[in-house]
Design an enzyme around this catalytic site. Structure first.
Site, PDB file in Angstrom:
ATOM      1  CD  GLU A  21      -1.520  -2.403   1.715  1.00  0.00           C
ATOM      2  OE1 GLU A  21      -2.328  -3.344   1.782  1.00  0.00           O
ATOM      3  OE2 GLU A  21      -0.316  -2.527   2.059  1.00  0.00           O
ATOM      4  N   PRO A  26      11.351 -13.921   0.256  1.00  0.00           N
ATOM      5  CG  PRO A  26      12.163 -15.146   2.046  1.00  0.00           C
ATOM      6  CD  PRO A  26      12.610 -14.283   0.901  1.00  0.00           C
ATOM      7  NE  ARG A  27       2.952  -9.458   1.679  1.00  0.00           N
ATOM      8  CZ  ARG A  27       3.012  -8.323   0.999  1.00  0.00           C
ATOM      9  NH1 ARG A  27       3.862  -8.223  -0.001  1.00  0.00           N
ATOM     10  NH2 ARG A  27       2.245  -7.296   1.308  1.00  0.00           N
ATOM     11  N   GLY A  80      12.424  -3.094   0.248  1.00  0.00           N
ATOM     12  CA  GLY A  80      12.328  -1.980  -0.684  1.00  0.00           C
ATOM     13  C   GLY A  80      13.060  -2.185  -1.994  1.00  0.00           C
ATOM     14  CD  GLU A  81      17.959  -3.785  -2.402  1.00  0.00           C
ATOM     15  OE1 GLU A  81      18.855  -2.975  -2.695  1.00  0.00           O
ATOM     16  OE2 GLU A  81      18.173  -4.978  -2.077  1.00  0.00           O
ATOM     17  CG  ASN A  89       0.802  -5.494  -7.441  1.00  0.00           C
ATOM     18  OD1 ASN A  89       0.069  -5.637  -8.409  1.00  0.00           O
ATOM     19  ND2 ASN A  89       1.690  -4.518  -7.366  1.00  0.00           N
ATOM     20  CG  LEU A  90      -0.043  -9.988 -11.434  1.00  0.00           C
ATOM     21  CD1 LEU A  90      -0.111  -9.236 -12.737  1.00  0.00           C
ATOM     22  CD2 LEU A  90      -0.593 -11.386 -11.606  1.00  0.00           C
ATOM     23  CB  ILE A  91       0.827  -4.250 -11.386  1.00  0.00           C
ATOM     24  CG1 ILE A  91      -0.631  -4.683 -11.532  1.00  0.00           C
ATOM     25  CG2 ILE A  91       1.103  -3.012 -12.235  1.00  0.00           C
ATOM     26  CD1 ILE A  91      -1.633  -3.678 -11.012  1.00  0.00           C
ATOM     27  CD  GLU A  92       7.186  -3.312  -7.481  1.00  0.00           C
ATOM     28  OE1 GLU A  92       7.594  -2.192  -7.122  1.00  0.00           O
ATOM     29  OE2 GLU A  92       6.992  -4.249  -6.679  1.00  0.00           O
TER      30      GLU A  92
END
Length: 467
Positions: free
Chosen positions: A80, A294-295, A343-344, A368-371
């Site tokens: 977000e 990992p998330r 952040g990478e 999210n797969l847009i990135e």
């Protein structure tokens, strides 16, 4: 919505039930505060950020507030916050000198959010959702308006904004079918919370329809902010440096990213590789490097140990040499690079040839797969993509992603793309084209939000309320 006798309550009775539910909710949330403190302290042992400014979680402040009139944006976590950065940039273009109040609920969101701040801005934790804490939060910061990103709706916070005269909006809003059912089960609380917003700007028509079902005042469907993500030259340059090191007999190694994996998915991946030795041998012969990200940062050490225990050679991103330093053989030849940094994600996606979408191989809804598409990284996704259904459908239709039933099928697709570079290149270009065609949401959201604020009648706001 039915009462205890199975009848539809009158409007007056409905309001009474909702008021009673909100009072009970406030008492419950207040009673749970000691548990929240203990949870934050436990979490803080692994992520020290959770221990910083802890009194803010309960609406207690020891720092000066911004001058009244800031634009308050709440971005709960990392994803977000990335979306919020696009909206904040668009708002700054329309509001020169804008002061930003940026709030979060997670340490990863806070860390990412620091890059959004300019002189005169402030960052804070969103308080625990009690009437007392939310009231103190608004009286301390006195924002001009509030913008919640995507899904964050809290009943006491909405009520406090109504009472303090702070117009509150939901931007880049989404609501999947599962969340709608949960909201309907809690309709005595969710209904007033959604209805209490001053406006909702939805990502898709399907999201808008579901939001209207629960009573949200949807004003427009404006697309997904995340399509406005921009290429980052510094990250691209570093990714290219990595690729120059990751070679096999002078030939670039295929880099396969496991993007934002959730607990249990690493085991699925390792088990699927072990189950078919011939496929694993084929991937090794091709020189595949697995870029495992990992998330959640608190899992980095555990995932590292898990992969090593299976006999894989692992090198951590945080141990990679700095620019200009020689790479050790262990870093260049490792089978797995563990992305243990925050952040990478743009760097990781630009370093990868393809990605397996975390959260989609277990019933967690996917990430999210847009990135990934924006940085030219085709995606293989599992069957669970309900959190980002619209983006997943768009990527599949465009050819920027492949859907599979399980991890076993995902590895088959990885092997197919590894040997068919032309098909991989087509998927890469499809993702770039999809993102290029879908840009512009940030400007639409900024314009719509400011128009909604300007249309509101002038009345006493937080500047005129007694503390």
């Amino acid at each position: 919505m039915l009462d205890a006798n199975g009848a539809t309550p009158t409007p007056a009775k409905k309001r009474w039930f909702e008021s009673l539910a909100l009072v009970a909710y406030g008492l419950l949330m207040r009673a749970l505060q000691p548990l929240l403190r203990r949870k934050l302290q436990r979490r803080g042992r692994q992520e020290p950020g959770y221990l910083q400014h802890m009194p803010q979680r309960f609406g207690v402040y020891d720092t000066p507030a911004l001058t009244p009139g800031s634009v308050w944006v709440h971005a709960v976590s990392l994803g977000e916050t990335r979306a919020a950065s696009l909206l904040v940039d668009a708002l700054r273009q329309r509001l020169p000198g804008m002061r930003l109040l940026l709030t979060h609920s997670t340490a990863t969101g806070w860390t990412q959010g620091q890059s959004l701040l300019q002189p005169g801005d402030a960052q804070a934790w969103l308080p625990w959702d009690t009437p007392q804490a939310t009231q103190r939060f608004l009286q301390h910061h006195r924002p001009r308006l509030g913008i919640l990103m995507e899904t964050e709706i809290w009943p006491a916070l909405v009520r406090a904004c109504q009472r303090q005269g702070v117009p509150l909006f939901l931007a880049n809003a989404r609501l999947n079918a599962r969340s709608l059912r949960a909201a309907q089960r809690m309709s005595w609380l969710a209904g007033p919370a959604y209805r209490g917003l001053c406006g909702v700007l939805a990502q898709s028509q399907a999201d808008a329809d579901r939001l209207r079902t629960i009573g949200a005042p949807v004003k427009a469907v404006l697309g997904n902010l995340k399509f406005d993500v921009q290429a980052q030259p510094l990250a691209l340059a570093l990714a290219q440096q990595w690729r120059q090191q990751w070679t096999l007999q002078g030939v670039p190694r295929p880099v396969v990213m496991l993007a934002s994996t959730r607990e249990g998915e690493e085991a699925l991946w390792l088990d699927a590789l072990a189950a078919q030795p011939q496929r694993r041998a084929a991937l090794q012969a091709a020189g595949v490097l697995w870029l495992l990200v990992p998330r959640h940062p608190q899992r980095f050490d555990a995932v590292h140990a898990q992969v090593q225990a299976r006999g894989w050679s692992v090198f951590r991103r945080t141990a990679l040499p700095s620019e200009g330093q020689a790479w050790p053989a262990a870093a260049a030849q490792a089978e797995v690079c563990l992305g243990d940094s925050l952040g990478e994600m743009p760097l990781y996606f630009q370093a990868a040839d393809m990605a397996l979408l975390g959260g989609s191989f277990m019933p967690l809804g996917g990430q999210n797969l847009i990135e990934a598409a924006a940085f030219g990284c085709p995606v293989v996704m599992g069957p669970h993509t309900f959190n980002f259904a619209e983006a997943a459908e768009q990527a599949l239709a465009a050819g920027a992603a492949q859907g599979v039933l399980d991890m076993d099928a995902a590895l088959d697709q990885v092997l197919a793309w590894t040997h068919d570079r032309a098909a991989l290149a087509l998927a890469r270009q499809a993702g770039l084209d999809l993102v290029a065609q879908s840009r512009g949401a940030a400007d639409r959201y900024a314009q719509a939000l400011l128009a909604l604020v300007s249309q509101r009648p002038q009345h006493a706001g937080p500047d005129t309320q007694k503390a």
